[in-house]
Scaffold this active site. Structure first.
Site, PDB file in Angstrom:
ATOM      1  N   GLY A  58       6.526 -45.859   0.443  1.00 44.51           N
ATOM      2  CA  GLY A  58       6.360 -47.306   0.546  1.00 44.51           C
ATOM      3  C   GLY A  58       6.075 -47.704   1.975  1.00 44.51           C
ATOM      4  N   GLN A  63       6.179 -53.268   9.225  1.00 48.85           N
ATOM      5  CA  GLN A  63       6.180 -51.974   9.922  1.00 48.85           C
ATOM      6  C   GLN A  63       4.884 -51.701  10.682  1.00 48.85           C
ATOM      7  OE1 GLN A  63       7.552 -49.947   6.146  1.00 48.85           O
ATOM      8  NE2 GLN A  63       8.538 -48.638   7.671  1.00 48.85           N
ATOM      9  N   CYS A 104      13.116 -43.745   6.313  1.00 46.34           N
ATOM     10  CA  CYS A 104      12.219 -44.838   6.669  1.00 46.34           C
ATOM     11  C   CYS A 104      11.204 -44.341   7.689  1.00 46.34           C
ATOM     12  CB  CYS A 104      13.029 -45.991   7.254  1.00 46.34           C
ATOM     13  SG  CYS A 104      12.019 -47.418   7.694  1.00 46.34           S
ATOM     14  N   HIS A 146      14.218 -51.882  -0.346  1.00 43.10           N
ATOM     15  CA  HIS A 146      14.051 -51.369   1.026  1.00 43.10           C
ATOM     16  C   HIS A 146      12.873 -52.070   1.713  1.00 43.10           C
ATOM     17  CE1 HIS A 146      13.776 -47.788   3.959  1.00 43.10           C
ATOM     18  NE2 HIS A 146      12.621 -48.400   4.123  1.00 43.10           N
TER      19      HIS A 146
HETATM   20  O1  GNR Z   1       9.003 -42.922   2.548  1.00 43.45           O
HETATM   21  C1  GNR Z   1      10.032 -43.545   2.310  1.00 43.45           C
HETATM   22  N1  GNR Z   1      10.988 -43.001   1.559  1.00 43.45           N
HETATM   23  C2  GNR Z   1      12.091 -43.686   1.067  1.00 43.45           C
HETATM   24  C3  GNR Z   1      13.138 -42.952   0.520  1.00 43.45           C
HETATM   25  C4  GNR Z   1      14.221 -43.599   0.001  1.00 43.45           C
HETATM   26  C5  GNR Z   1      14.292 -44.968   0.005  1.00 43.45           C
HETATM   27  C6  GNR Z   1      13.277 -45.700   0.557  1.00 43.45           C
HETATM   28  C7  GNR Z   1      12.174 -45.076   1.082  1.00 43.45           C
HETATM   29  S1  GNR Z   1      10.878 -46.011   1.744  1.00 43.45           S
HETATM   30  C8  GNR Z   1      10.235 -44.893   2.905  1.00 43.45           C
HETATM   31  C9  GNR Z   1       8.996 -45.444   3.551  1.00 43.45           C
HETATM   32  C10 GNR Z   1       9.372 -46.648   4.367  1.00 43.45           C
HETATM   33  O2  GNR Z   1       9.872 -46.598   5.457  1.00 43.45           O
HETATM   34  N2  GNR Z   1       9.182 -47.813   3.822  1.00 43.45           N
HETATM   35  O3  GNR Z   1       9.557 -48.923   4.457  1.00 43.45           O
HETATM   36 NI    NI Z   2      11.216 -48.343   5.709  1.00 40.12          NI
END
Ligand code: GNR
Ligand code: NI
Length: 182
Positions: A58, A63, A104, A146
């Protein structure tokens, strides 16, 4: 030859720079999208490309330093099922909780368990500006929450204890210093 070329459309994608915690710009609260023109679709395409390149599931516009309510997600194995959420709002469906080890792209190499509501209903506009509603649970619900946190200037570390957050901050500062020294 000329006729062949006129039928050939190419889309140039751009990999965007992802802000890293503790960059203060990650604390910006995103505004709703009001312009649904081609510039928005280019922005979304670039966010998808950036997410795929970074191997994330995601990415929130915050970001990449764009403070509008845009989220891209792809939970599929083959990375061929992009989900685009514009101006999302969510409602918790019941009080069951779900624990997931989150990471993240703005806090690389750190992972920790975050507890969030397991099921939620999400309303949003899609890539074409059409109104959508989905019921989600598990990983999708976690991921959407998130990303919606990012749009509100919140990072997953904010859900951890102060002790854990301070530990992450110290490690990041130490690594930054080590990089400077070489
Ligand atoms: O790549 C991502 N993996 C993830 C794993 C568990 C819960 C949320 C995420 S989102 C993250 C990518 C990201 O930073 N999105 O804001
Ligand atoms: Ni994130």
């Amino acid at each position: 030859m000329a006729s062949l070329l006129t039928n050939c459309f190419i889309k140039i994608m751009t990999i965007l720079t992802v802000l890293r915690f503790p960059d203060e710009r990650l604390r910006t609260v995103a505004k709703p999208v009001t312009d649904f023109g081609p510039a928005l679709q280019t922005q979304i395409d670039n966010m998808l490309e950036t997410m795929y390149e970074a191997q994330g599931i995601g990415l929130a516009a915050t970001q990449v330093n764009v403070h509008r309510q845009v989220i891209v997600i792809d939970l599929s194995e083959k990375k061929d099922a992009p989900l685009v959420l514009i101006n999302p709002s969510f409602e918790v469906l019941d009080d069951e909780a779900f624990d997931y080890q989150e990471g993240c792209l703005s806090v690389p190499t750190f992972y920790d368990d975050v507890e969030r509501p397991k099921q939620c209903k999400v309303k949003y506009l899609d890539y074409h500006g059409a109104e959508m509603t989905i019921d989600c649970d598990g990983l999708l619900a976690t991921c959407i929450q998130h990303e919606m946190d990012h749009l509100n200037g919140i990072v997953f570390l904010d859900h951890l204890s102060r002790l854990k957050r301070d530990r992450v901050l110290k490690k990041i500062q130490k690594d930054a210093k080590a990089e400077l020294v070489g």
